[in-house]
Write an enzyme that holds these catalytic residues in place. Sequence first.
Site, PDB file in Angstrom:
ATOM      1  N   GLY A  11      87.989  34.907  13.248  1.00 38.58           N
ATOM      2  CA  GLY A  11      87.989  34.485  14.642  1.00 38.58           C
ATOM      3  C   GLY A  11      89.350  34.376  15.286  1.00 38.58           C
ATOM      4  N   ARG A  64      66.385  44.444  12.476  1.00 36.48           N
ATOM      5  CA  ARG A  64      67.421  44.152  13.477  1.00 36.48           C
ATOM      6  C   ARG A  64      66.816  43.454  14.693  1.00 36.48           C
ATOM      7  NH1 ARG A  64      72.185  46.385  12.247  1.00 36.48           N
ATOM      8  NH2 ARG A  64      72.254  48.260  10.950  1.00 36.48           N
ATOM      9  N   ARG A  90      78.157  43.342  13.537  1.00 39.33           N
ATOM     10  CA  ARG A  90      76.765  43.790  13.475  1.00 39.33           C
ATOM     11  C   ARG A  90      76.554  44.929  14.466  1.00 39.33           C
ATOM     12  NH1 ARG A  90      74.793  42.928   9.141  1.00 39.33           N
ATOM     13  NH2 ARG A  90      72.686  43.231   9.929  1.00 39.33           N
ATOM     14  N   HIS A 108      88.073  46.740  19.600  1.00 38.90           N
ATOM     15  CA  HIS A 108      87.994  47.612  18.425  1.00 38.90           C
ATOM     16  C   HIS A 108      89.422  47.995  18.021  1.00 38.90           C
ATOM     17  CE1 HIS A 108      86.359  50.660  15.740  1.00 38.90           C
ATOM     18  NE2 HIS A 108      87.254  51.497  16.227  1.00 38.90           N
ATOM     19  N   LEU A 143      77.719  52.905  19.562  1.00 37.53           N
ATOM     20  CA  LEU A 143      78.736  52.129  18.845  1.00 37.53           C
ATOM     21  C   LEU A 143      80.152  52.484  19.307  1.00 37.53           C
ATOM     22  CD1 LEU A 143      79.310  50.149  16.435  1.00 37.53           C
ATOM     23  CD2 LEU A 143      79.598  52.205  15.034  1.00 37.53           C
ATOM     24  N   ASP A 144      80.921  51.469  19.678  1.00 35.49           N
ATOM     25  CA  ASP A 144      82.360  51.652  19.987  1.00 35.49           C
ATOM     26  C   ASP A 144      82.578  52.747  21.023  1.00 35.49           C
ATOM     27  OD1 ASP A 144      83.163  51.176  16.469  1.00 35.49           O
ATOM     28  OD2 ASP A 144      82.858  49.724  18.084  1.00 35.49           O
ATOM     29  N   GLU A 173      96.136  42.799  19.813  1.00 36.05           N
ATOM     30  CA  GLU A 173      94.764  42.428  20.186  1.00 36.05           C
ATOM     31  C   GLU A 173      94.767  41.062  20.870  1.00 36.05           C
ATOM     32  OE1 GLU A 173      91.868  42.725  17.006  1.00 36.05           O
ATOM     33  OE2 GLU A 173      92.972  44.380  16.109  1.00 36.05           O
TER      34      GLU A 173
HETATM   35  C1  GRF Z   1      90.158  42.643  14.230  1.00 41.10           C
HETATM   36  O1  GRF Z   1      90.884  43.748  13.761  1.00 41.10           O
HETATM   37  C2  GRF Z   1      89.256  43.103  15.358  1.00 41.10           C
HETATM   38  O2  GRF Z   1      89.793  44.208  16.061  1.00 41.10           O
HETATM   39  C3  GRF Z   1      88.022  43.525  14.647  1.00 41.10           C
HETATM   40  O3  GRF Z   1      87.850  42.512  13.668  1.00 41.10           O
HETATM   41  C4  GRF Z   1      89.162  42.178  13.155  1.00 41.10           C
HETATM   42  C5  GRF Z   1      89.226  40.705  12.860  1.00 41.10           C
HETATM   43  O4  GRF Z   1      89.176  40.018  14.069  1.00 41.10           O
HETATM   44  N1  GRF Z   1      86.924  43.648  15.559  1.00 41.10           N
HETATM   45  P1  GRF Z   1      89.191  38.390  14.119  1.00 41.10           P
HETATM   46  O5  GRF Z   1      90.453  37.931  13.414  1.00 41.10           O
HETATM   47  O6  GRF Z   1      87.951  37.901  13.386  1.00 41.10           O
HETATM   48  O7  GRF Z   1      89.201  38.093  15.575  1.00 41.10           O
END
Ligand code: GRF
Length: 201
Positions: A11, A64, A90, A108, A143-144, A173
């Site tokens: 997180g 799902r 997920r 991403h 996806l993405d 990020e």
């Molecule tokens: C990060 O690289 C993010 O881009 C990807 O999950 C990784 C961990 O993110 N989606 P976080 O530390 O749990 O926010």
Amino acid sequence: LRVAILISGSGSNMVSLVESMTGDHPARPVLVLSNVPGAGGLDKARARGVQTAVVDHRPHKGDREAFETELNTVLEEARPDIICHAGFMRILTPHYVDRWAGRMLNIHPSLLPKYPGLNTHARALEAGDSEAGCTVHEVTAELDAGPLLGQARVPVLPGDTPAQLAARVLKMEHKLYPAVLRRFAQGERAPIYMSQETAED
Ligand code: GRF
């Protein structure tokens, strides 16, 4: 505006987003939800006074839709205007994506459309790329692949390991996602671009 954040792990992006929503920011965090019980991010959210929830995907193995029905129910109670996926691991079906269309963002760790999916840093190194980075996009059923909202670039350095590159990208990020969320909350959709010129590791 009410923001819910979906996580699966540490997180760190969630923390950056939560800590950015102060002062005159038009949004506030109302829920941090994890599909993984005990995810590290849950404690970080509670420590910042944010309500948390867990919707465990494991009891719904292979179904799902059942998982997403439970996810939707918990989210509806929070009445989110915006949902930020932040390390949420997920794959989601239209059962969820259609319910929240237009309100979901994801980060991403690659310069999409390059390297959708997993192991993005190893793949960039494998390809000999001179730069890497991260992308914030709207979530769609594919996806993405949703509309681009922001991108941040970092240099790849000689001898980089995937972990070193991941750490460099993660720092960006934590700058990009809050900047995109603020603009998105203000109704802006034009993509923003950032770059880390020098590698200040
Ligand atoms: C990060 O690289 C993010 O881009 C990807 O999950 C990784 C961990 O993110 N989606 P976080 O530390 O749990 O926010």
